[in-house]
Design a protein around this motif. Structure first.
Motif, PDB file in Angstrom:
ATOM      1  N   UNK A 188      73.867  92.840  30.509  1.00  0.00           N
ATOM      2  CA  UNK A 188      74.989  91.928  30.248  1.00  0.00           C
ATOM      3  C   UNK A 188      75.804  92.400  29.046  1.00  0.00           C
ATOM      4  N   UNK A 189      75.112  92.865  28.007  1.00  0.00           N
ATOM      5  CA  UNK A 189      75.801  93.397  26.822  1.00  0.00           C
ATOM      6  C   UNK A 189      76.657  94.600  27.211  1.00  0.00           C
ATOM      7  N   UNK A 231      83.682  95.889  30.287  1.00  0.00           N
ATOM      8  CA  UNK A 231      84.813  95.019  30.637  1.00  0.00           C
ATOM      9  C   UNK A 231      85.852  95.016  29.525  1.00  0.00           C
ATOM     10  N   UNK A 232      85.417  95.041  28.270  1.00  0.00           N
ATOM     11  CA  UNK A 232      86.350  95.083  27.145  1.00  0.00           C
ATOM     12  C   UNK A 232      87.166  96.361  27.127  1.00  0.00           C
ATOM     13  N   UNK A 233      86.506  97.484  27.373  1.00  0.00           N
ATOM     14  CA  UNK A 233      87.205  98.770  27.427  1.00  0.00           C
ATOM     15  C   UNK A 233      88.207  98.756  28.575  1.00  0.00           C
ATOM     16  N   UNK A 234      87.763  98.287  29.727  1.00  0.00           N
ATOM     17  CA  UNK A 234      88.622  98.284  30.915  1.00  0.00           C
ATOM     18  C   UNK A 234      89.788  97.323  30.737  1.00  0.00           C
ATOM     19  N   UNK A 235      89.519  96.142  30.213  1.00  0.00           N
ATOM     20  CA  UNK A 235      90.593  95.161  29.969  1.00  0.00           C
ATOM     21  C   UNK A 235      91.656  95.747  29.040  1.00  0.00           C
ATOM     22  N   UNK A 236      91.200  96.429  27.994  1.00  0.00           N
ATOM     23  CA  UNK A 236      92.127  97.077  27.073  1.00  0.00           C
ATOM     24  C   UNK A 236      92.953  98.129  27.806  1.00  0.00           C
ATOM     25  N   UNK A 289      88.815  93.328  35.375  1.00  0.00           N
ATOM     26  CA  UNK A 289      88.034  94.118  34.418  1.00  0.00           C
ATOM     27  C   UNK A 289      86.541  93.900  34.648  1.00  0.00           C
ATOM     28  N   UNK A 290      86.154  92.669  34.966  1.00  0.00           N
ATOM     29  CA  UNK A 290      84.736  92.392  35.212  1.00  0.00           C
ATOM     30  C   UNK A 290      84.229  93.108  36.462  1.00  0.00           C
ATOM     31  N   UNK A 291      85.037  93.126  37.520  1.00  0.00           N
ATOM     32  CA  UNK A 291      84.622  93.819  38.750  1.00  0.00           C
ATOM     33  C   UNK A 291      84.528  95.324  38.507  1.00  0.00           C
ATOM     34  N   UNK A 319      81.337  96.195  36.579  1.00  0.00           N
ATOM     35  CA  UNK A 319      80.131  96.271  37.421  1.00  0.00           C
ATOM     36  C   UNK A 319      80.114  97.582  38.221  1.00  0.00           C
ATOM     37  N   UNK A 320      81.273  97.988  38.701  1.00  0.00           N
ATOM     38  CA  UNK A 320      81.383  99.251  39.433  1.00  0.00           C
ATOM     39  C   UNK A 320      81.029 100.431  38.519  1.00  0.00           C
ATOM     40  N   UNK A 321      81.607 100.463  37.333  1.00  0.00           N
ATOM     41  CA  UNK A 321      81.354 101.555  36.391  1.00  0.00           C
ATOM     42  C   UNK A 321      79.887 101.566  35.967  1.00  0.00           C
TER      43      UNK A 321
END
Length: 125
Positions: free
Chosen positions: A61-62, A68-73, A86-88, A91-93
């Motif tokens: 989860x961490x 997700x933070x990196x992807x959202x950015x 970003x969450x999806x 999970x893929x990454x």
């Protein structure tokens, strides 16, 4: 440790690439074939030890939050597409990263591992 380094890198896509490259370096340099502690625990012991299973879930989860933070950015900066949330994508990454670590148990070929990483990251572009 490399997730934190990757998160602090300037360009989010480069951060993800750096994360995969550090994992590849770790795989190639693992001459004793010890592998990744997290992956070893996940595959060999998680179903036998509830405390370990809880720790692994917390770690995942961490890591998903960091991805997700990196992807959202990256999505905000326009360097990662918005075809998925970003969450999806996180999970893929994460799945691709874990697959790379598992592949590295038998495959130490740096070129092949880099091609795997490039393929995993390509849908984000």
């Amino acid at each position: 440790a490399y997730l934190r380094e990757a998160l602090l890198a300037g360009d989010p896509m480069q951060a993800l690439e750096s994360l995969f490259n550090k994992a590849i370096d770790s795989i190639v340099e693992d001459r004793d074939n010890k592998g990744c502690f997290n992956m070893n625990c996940r595959m060999e012991m998680s179903e036998r030890d509830d405390n370990l299973k809880d720790w692994l879930k917390g770690t995942e989860e961490h890591n998903l939050d960091l991805f997700a933070g990196i992807i959202r950015s990256g999505q905000e900066k326009g360097v990662i597409n918005k075809h998925q949330s970003a969450d999806q994508y996180a999970r893929y990454i994460m799945s691709g990263y874990q697959g790379l670590r598992i592949s590295g148990i038998l495959n130490k070929d740096q070129d092949q591992l880099q091609k795997i990483a490039a393929t995993v990251l390509s849908p984000l572009r």
